[in-house]
Design a protein around this motif. Sequence first.
Motif, PDB file in Angstrom:
ATOM      1  N   GLY B 106     -44.419   1.865  35.486  1.00 19.55           N
ATOM      2  CA  GLY B 106     -44.548   3.013  36.379  1.00 19.55           C
ATOM      3  C   GLY B 106     -43.325   3.199  37.255  1.00 19.55           C
ATOM      4  O   GLY B 106     -42.691   2.210  37.662  1.00 19.55           O
ATOM      5  N   THR B 107     -42.998   4.436  37.524  1.00 20.26           N
ATOM      6  CA  THR B 107     -41.889   4.787  38.419  1.00 20.26           C
ATOM      7  C   THR B 107     -42.464   5.535  39.612  1.00 20.26           C
ATOM      8  O   THR B 107     -43.161   6.534  39.438  1.00 20.26           O
ATOM      9  N   ILE B 108     -42.166   5.032  40.805  1.00 18.10           N
ATOM     10  CA  ILE B 108     -42.689   5.655  42.020  1.00 18.10           C
ATOM     11  C   ILE B 108     -41.743   6.762  42.475  1.00 18.10           C
ATOM     12  O   ILE B 108     -40.540   6.540  42.630  1.00 18.10           O
ATOM     13  N   LEU B 109     -42.301   7.938  42.674  1.00 19.21           N
ATOM     14  CA  LEU B 109     -41.535   9.079  43.172  1.00 19.21           C
ATOM     15  C   LEU B 109     -42.105   9.521  44.516  1.00 19.21           C
ATOM     16  O   LEU B 109     -43.314   9.735  44.639  1.00 19.21           O
ATOM     17  N   THR B 110     -41.217   9.661  45.484  1.00 19.50           N
ATOM     18  CA  THR B 110     -41.589  10.232  46.776  1.00 19.50           C
ATOM     19  C   THR B 110     -40.705  11.430  47.030  1.00 19.50           C
ATOM     20  O   THR B 110     -39.471  11.315  47.028  1.00 19.50           O
ATOM     21  N   VAL B 111     -41.326  12.581  47.227  1.00 15.68           N
ATOM     22  CA  VAL B 111     -40.596  13.804  47.562  1.00 15.68           C
ATOM     23  C   VAL B 111     -40.798  14.069  49.048  1.00 15.68           C
ATOM     24  O   VAL B 111     -41.937  14.144  49.513  1.00 15.68           O
ATOM     25  N   HIS B 112     -39.692  14.198  49.777  1.00 20.03           N
ATOM     26  CA  HIS B 112     -39.810  14.396  51.227  1.00 20.03           C
ATOM     27  C   HIS B 112     -39.297  15.788  51.624  1.00 20.03           C
ATOM     28  O   HIS B 112     -38.499  16.404  50.906  1.00 20.03           O
ATOM     29  N   PRO B 113     -39.776  16.262  52.779  1.00 21.07           N
ATOM     30  CA  PRO B 113     -39.392  17.628  53.221  1.00 21.07           C
ATOM     31  C   PRO B 113     -37.898  17.717  53.496  1.00 21.07           C
ATOM     32  O   PRO B 113     -37.252  16.745  53.853  1.00 21.07           O
TER      33      PRO B 113
END
Lengths: 114, 113
Positions: B106-113
């Motif tokens: 799994g690859t963790i993706l975090t999209v931030h403002p």
Amino acid sequence: DAGVIQSPRHEVTEMGQEVTLRCKPISGHDYLFWYRQTMMRGLELLIYFNNNVPIDDSGMPEDRFSAKMPNASFSTLKIQPSEPRDSAVYFCASSFRGLGTEAFFGQGTRLTVV
Amino acid sequence: RKEVEQDPGPFNVPEGATVAFNCTYSNSASQSFFWYRQDCRKEPKLLMSVYSSGNEDGRFTAQLNRASQYISLLIRDSKLSDSATYLCVVIPAGGTSYGKLTFGQGTILTVHP
């Protein structure tokens, strides 16, 4: 269809106790998978069945783990005796024909062994 | 060598960015490939299948490179709601592993403002 149904959703037990996890696959699906997920090891395949017959159990950690599928609509994963390192989320999934088709997951059982 | 390997990340990107994940597999006989998405404390769910010719679904593009034995997922114009763990899945075609659904880490993706 209600989807893949697992029970219980949460289980807390003491070390040494027997734990039984249950799964009802989607009606008509002929493949059933048991996975274990931890932060350290990710999603590990424990065992899978085709038409109620175990095909590959090489992922079962040790003899304390056993799985059965007595009929097309029910499967169990048993841990006896349980140990703290068995703490994880256990997912059951089912699919139709296995190859090239979507596998649907249950919501998982969060097991904590203290 | 693991059967399916992914860069675990995490990937932290701003909204609107383009991000790509790769996944390599060891079994050259593998025939079916998928990307699944898993939200925090939820079960994995199918995002898209990966076809030999490549395929696109809105902002998501999946590609398969059989010669190098990897699959990729490209997300364009990232949204906050894209934050999740992305899992690649490989199924071999035959032999004793027929139908065996094998997941990457799994690859963790975090999209931030």
